[in-house]
Structure formats: structure tokens, C-alpha cells
Design a protein around this motif. Structure first.
Motif, PDB file in Angstrom:
ATOM      1  N   ASP A 167       0.830  -1.208   0.000  1.00 36.42           N
ATOM      2  CA  ASP A 167       0.000   0.000   0.000  1.00 36.42           C
ATOM      3  C   ASP A 167       0.864   1.258   0.000  1.00 36.42           C
ATOM      4  OD1 ASP A 167      -2.545  -1.087  -0.102  1.00 36.42           O
ATOM      5  OD2 ASP A 167      -2.831  -1.048   2.074  1.00 36.42           O
ATOM      6  N   MET A 168       1.918   1.254   0.806  1.00 33.64           N
ATOM      7  CA  MET A 168       2.809   2.420   0.865  1.00 33.64           C
ATOM      8  C   MET A 168       3.535   2.616  -0.462  1.00 33.64           C
ATOM      9  SD  MET A 168       4.340   2.378   4.762  1.00 33.64           S
ATOM     10  CE  MET A 168       5.026   0.748   4.655  1.00 33.64           C
ATOM     11  N   MET A 169       3.994   1.528  -1.074  1.00 35.38           N
ATOM     12  CA  MET A 169       4.677   1.625  -2.366  1.00 35.38           C
ATOM     13  C   MET A 169       3.715   2.122  -3.448  1.00 35.38           C
ATOM     14  SD  MET A 169       7.143  -1.706  -2.515  1.00 35.38           S
ATOM     15  CE  MET A 169       8.018  -1.113  -3.962  1.00 35.38           C
ATOM     16  N   ILE A 170       2.473   1.646  -3.415  1.00 31.04           N
ATOM     17  CA  ILE A 170       1.459   2.055  -4.388  1.00 31.04           C
ATOM     18  C   ILE A 170       1.207   3.555  -4.292  1.00 31.04           C
ATOM     19  CG2 ILE A 170      -1.026   1.879  -4.887  1.00 31.04           C
ATOM     20  CD1 ILE A 170      -0.679  -1.188  -4.132  1.00 31.04           C
ATOM     21  N   ALA A 171       1.043   4.050  -3.084  1.00 28.18           N
ATOM     22  CA  ALA A 171       0.808   5.486  -2.889  1.00 28.18           C
ATOM     23  C   ALA A 171       2.017   6.300  -3.348  1.00 28.18           C
ATOM     24  CB  ALA A 171       0.502   5.776  -1.421  1.00 28.18           C
ATOM     25  N   ASP A 172       3.223   5.866  -2.982  1.00 35.29           N
ATOM     26  CA  ASP A 172       4.439   6.578  -3.378  1.00 35.29           C
ATOM     27  C   ASP A 172       4.638   6.585  -4.893  1.00 35.29           C
ATOM     28  OD1 ASP A 172       5.040   7.183  -0.755  1.00 35.29           O
ATOM     29  OD2 ASP A 172       6.571   5.620  -0.550  1.00 35.29           O
ATOM     30  N   ALA A 173       4.158   5.542  -5.572  1.00 39.85           N
ATOM     31  CA  ALA A 173       4.335   5.426  -7.022  1.00 39.85           C
ATOM     32  C   ALA A 173       3.334   6.273  -7.812  1.00 39.85           C
ATOM     33  CB  ALA A 173       4.222   3.959  -7.439  1.00 39.85           C
ATOM     34  N   GLY A 174       2.354   6.876  -7.137  1.00 33.36           N
ATOM     35  CA  GLY A 174       1.372   7.708  -7.836  1.00 33.36           C
ATOM     36  C   GLY A 174       0.313   6.918  -8.563  1.00 33.36           C
ATOM     37  N   ILE A 175       0.129   5.664  -8.191  1.00 38.57           N
ATOM     38  CA  ILE A 175      -0.897   4.824  -8.813  1.00 38.57           C
ATOM     39  C   ILE A 175      -2.269   5.347  -8.380  1.00 38.57           C
ATOM     40  CG2 ILE A 175      -1.867   2.482  -8.782  1.00 38.57           C
ATOM     41  CD1 ILE A 175       1.150   1.561  -8.578  1.00 38.57           C
ATOM     42  N   SER A 176      -3.198   5.462  -9.328  1.00 34.22           N
ATOM     43  CA  SER A 176      -4.481   6.110  -9.042  1.00 34.22           C
ATOM     44  C   SER A 176      -5.580   5.156  -8.585  1.00 34.22           C
ATOM     45  CB  SER A 176      -4.968   6.875 -10.271  1.00 34.22           C
ATOM     46  OG  SER A 176      -5.207   5.984 -11.345  1.00 34.22           O
ATOM     47  N   ARG A 177      -5.540   3.920  -9.015  1.00 32.22           N
ATOM     48  CA  ARG A 177      -6.578   2.946  -8.662  1.00 32.22           C
ATOM     49  C   ARG A 177      -5.934   1.592  -8.389  1.00 32.22           C
ATOM     50  NH1 ARG A 177      -9.064   6.985  -9.583  1.00 32.22           N
ATOM     51  NH2 ARG A 177     -11.022   7.392 -10.595  1.00 32.22           N
ATOM     52  N   VAL A 178      -6.566   0.857  -7.458  1.00 31.13           N
ATOM     53  CA  VAL A 178      -6.160  -0.516  -7.169  1.00 31.13           C
ATOM     54  C   VAL A 178      -7.406  -1.381  -7.254  1.00 31.13           C
ATOM     55  CG1 VAL A 178      -5.181  -2.091  -5.456  1.00 31.13           C
ATOM     56  CG2 VAL A 178      -4.279   0.233  -5.661  1.00 31.13           C
ATOM     57  N   ILE A 179      -7.299  -2.460  -8.006  1.00 31.57           N
ATOM     58  CA  ILE A 179      -8.400  -3.398  -8.164  1.00 31.57           C
ATOM     59  C   ILE A 179      -7.912  -4.741  -7.631  1.00 31.57           C
ATOM     60  CG2 ILE A 179      -9.901  -4.629  -9.785  1.00 31.57           C
ATOM     61  CD1 ILE A 179      -8.452  -1.193 -10.617  1.00 31.57           C
ATOM     62  N   TYR A 180      -8.668  -5.300  -6.680  1.00 28.19           N
ATOM     63  CA  TYR A 180      -8.288  -6.571  -6.069  1.00 28.19           C
ATOM     64  C   TYR A 180      -9.560  -7.314  -5.670  1.00 28.19           C
ATOM     65  CZ  TYR A 180      -9.295  -4.209  -1.644  1.00 28.19           C
ATOM     66  OH  TYR A 180      -9.910  -3.528  -0.638  1.00 28.19           O
ATOM     67  N   HIS A 181      -9.408  -8.536  -5.200  1.00 30.38           N
ATOM     68  CA  HIS A 181     -10.536  -9.349  -4.762  1.00 30.38           C
ATOM     69  C   HIS A 181     -10.575  -9.327  -3.245  1.00 30.38           C
ATOM     70  CE1 HIS A 181     -13.435 -12.592  -4.686  1.00 30.38           C
ATOM     71  NE2 HIS A 181     -13.483 -12.554  -6.000  1.00 30.38           N
ATOM     72  N   ASP A 182     -11.739  -9.032  -2.664  1.00 32.31           N
ATOM     73  CA  ASP A 182     -11.840  -8.961  -1.197  1.00 32.31           C
ATOM     74  C   ASP A 182     -12.268 -10.291  -0.568  1.00 32.31           C
ATOM     75  OD1 ASP A 182     -14.590  -9.153  -1.617  1.00 32.31           O
ATOM     76  OD2 ASP A 182     -15.055  -7.206  -0.728  1.00 32.31           O
ATOM     77  N   GLY A 183     -12.322 -11.354  -1.357  1.00 35.29           N
ATOM     78  CA  GLY A 183     -12.758 -12.659  -0.881  1.00 35.29           C
ATOM     79  C   GLY A 183     -14.172 -12.984  -1.319  1.00 35.29           C
ATOM     80  N   ALA A 184     -14.943 -11.928  -1.626  1.00 36.68           N
ATOM     81  CA  ALA A 184     -16.319 -12.111  -2.087  1.00 36.68           C
ATOM     82  C   ALA A 184     -16.543 -11.533  -3.484  1.00 36.68           C
ATOM     83  CB  ALA A 184     -17.293 -11.459  -1.110  1.00 36.68           C
ATOM     84  N   LYS A 185     -15.822 -10.440  -3.802  1.00 34.42           N
ATOM     85  CA  LYS A 185     -16.030  -9.761  -5.088  1.00 34.42           C
ATOM     86  C   LYS A 185     -14.814  -8.888  -5.414  1.00 34.42           C
ATOM     87  CE  LYS A 185     -18.411  -5.892  -2.869  1.00 34.42           C
ATOM     88  NZ  LYS A 185     -17.782  -6.118  -1.608  1.00 34.42           N
ATOM     89  N   LEU A 186     -14.780  -8.420  -6.658  1.00 33.92           N
ATOM     90  CA  LEU A 186     -13.751  -7.460  -7.045  1.00 33.92           C
ATOM     91  C   LEU A 186     -14.075  -6.109  -6.434  1.00 33.92           C
ATOM     92  CD1 LEU A 186     -12.980  -8.098 -10.822  1.00 33.92           C
ATOM     93  CD2 LEU A 186     -11.594  -8.687  -8.837  1.00 33.92           C
ATOM     94  N   VAL A 187     -13.021  -5.405  -6.001  1.00 30.26           N
ATOM     95  CA  VAL A 187     -13.138  -4.101  -5.378  1.00 30.26           C
ATOM     96  C   VAL A 187     -12.212  -3.144  -6.103  1.00 30.26           C
ATOM     97  CG1 VAL A 187     -12.762  -2.807  -3.245  1.00 30.26           C
ATOM     98  CG2 VAL A 187     -13.627  -5.144  -3.129  1.00 30.26           C
ATOM     99  N   LYS A 188     -12.676  -1.916  -6.355  1.00 32.25           N
ATOM    100  CA  LYS A 188     -11.836  -0.882  -6.960  1.00 32.25           C
ATOM    101  C   LYS A 188     -11.750   0.271  -5.969  1.00 32.25           C
ATOM    102  CE  LYS A 188     -12.404   0.553 -11.336  1.00 32.25           C
ATOM    103  NZ  LYS A 188     -12.983   1.298 -12.490  1.00 32.25           N
ATOM    104  N   VAL A 189     -10.530   0.663  -5.627  1.00 26.83           N
ATOM    105  CA  VAL A 189     -10.360   1.775  -4.689  1.00 26.83           C
ATOM    106  C   VAL A 189      -9.470   2.849  -5.318  1.00 26.83           C
ATOM    107  CG1 VAL A 189     -10.708   0.395  -2.608  1.00 26.83           C
ATOM    108  CG2 VAL A 189      -8.410   0.660  -3.522  1.00 26.83           C
ATOM    109  N   ARG A 190      -9.776   4.073  -4.968  1.00 27.94           N
ATOM    110  CA  ARG A 190      -8.963   5.211  -5.405  1.00 27.94           C
ATOM    111  C   ARG A 190      -7.824   5.369  -4.405  1.00 27.94           C
ATOM    112  NH1 ARG A 190     -10.426  10.545  -7.981  1.00 27.94           N
ATOM    113  NH2 ARG A 190     -12.194   9.320  -8.580  1.00 27.94           N
ATOM    114  N   VAL A 191      -6.640   5.638  -4.894  1.00 30.39           N
ATOM    115  CA  VAL A 191      -5.473   5.841  -4.041  1.00 30.39           C
ATOM    116  C   VAL A 191      -5.274   7.340  -3.849  1.00 30.39           C
ATOM    117  CG1 VAL A 191      -3.000   5.480  -3.795  1.00 30.39           C
ATOM    118  CG2 VAL A 191      -4.409   3.724  -4.867  1.00 30.39           C
ATOM    119  N   GLY A 192      -4.936   7.728  -2.628  1.00 33.15           N
ATOM    120  CA  GLY A 192      -4.598   9.124  -2.348  1.00 33.15           C
ATOM    121  C   GLY A 192      -5.728  10.008  -2.027  1.00 33.15           C
TER     122      GLY A 192
END
Length: 120
Positions: free
Chosen positions: A95-120
Motif C-alpha cells: 500500500d505504501m509503495m502504491i501510494a508513493d508510485a502515484g498509482i491512481s486505482r487498485v483493483i483486487y478481490h476482497d474474498g467475495a467480489k472485485l473491489v476498486k479503490v482510489r489511491v490518495g
């Protein structure tokens, strides 16, 4: 945020990348910028002390993708786990590396469904 058909396709690619991992806990990551894949990575076993602090003895897929030296500003990161439990949220270190890299969105699976979150 809504998961689009493109998000599902990129996540499917991340899942395919994860299936190629040599680790027991198989993770894959795809970085996409302006509709183009800019980095692919699986997790990898290691004895690096920084990785040992967080999860097992591995370099994480997100960590390896971001470290490829590509321009990650405003990119989307897709994190997948090839396992019966598909939960693939990035860990605190990633998470810290993602924020430092300027990545705008992260899409992952929360165990039940796909989740899209905005970074920053």
C-alpha cells in the motif's frame, strides 16, 4: 466505484500471471497505464530482510511490478491471488509503495467480489 468490463479483463490477466508464480501462495500483479500493460509480475521467494518483516519470505507481486522502473503515475494496479481463497488486497508495505508510485486505482478481490479503490 464501479468495476468495468475492462477491469475484469485486466484482473483476469493478473490472475493468469498469478498462476505462473513459483510460490506456494501465488500472487500476480498487472500495472496498466492509458490502456496499455506497463508491468507484469508474480511474487517470488526470497530471503530479503525487508520482505521478511511483512509476509513470509517473498518479494510481493506489487512490489516487483512497481520496481520495474516504469512510469506508474496515474496507472491502475490489478492484484490477484491464484488460490481457493481469492482475497488479494495489497499488504501495508505494498500500500505504501502504491501510494508513493502515484498509482491512481487498485483493483483486487476482497474474498467475495472485485473491489476498486482510489489511491490518495
Amino acid at each position: 466505484m464501479e468495476i468495468t468490463s475492462k477491469d475484469r479483463a485486466w484482473y483476469a490477466l493478473a490472475l493468469k500471471v498469478a498462476s505462473e508464480s513459483m510460490c506456494a501462495d501465488m500472487h500476480g500483479c498487472v500495472l496498466v497505464r492509458k490502456g496499455t500493460v506497463i508491468a507484469l509480475a508474480t511474487n517470488r521467494d526470497t530471503t530479503h530482510p525487508a520482505s521478511n518483516i511483512y509476509l513470509k519470505d517473498s518479494l510481493h507481486a506489487e512490489q516487483r511490478a512497481i520496481s520495474k522502473g516504469v512510469r506508474t503515475y496515474q496507472a491502475k494496479l490489478y492484484s490477484a491471488r491464484y488460490h481457493t481463497n481469492p482475497q488479494s488486497a495489497p499488504c501495508q508495505m505494498c500500500d505504501m509503495m502504491i501510494a508513493d508510485a502515484g498509482i491512481s486505482r487498485v483493483i483486487y478481490h476482497d474474498g467475495a467480489k472485485l473491489v476498486k479503490v482510489r489511491v490518495g
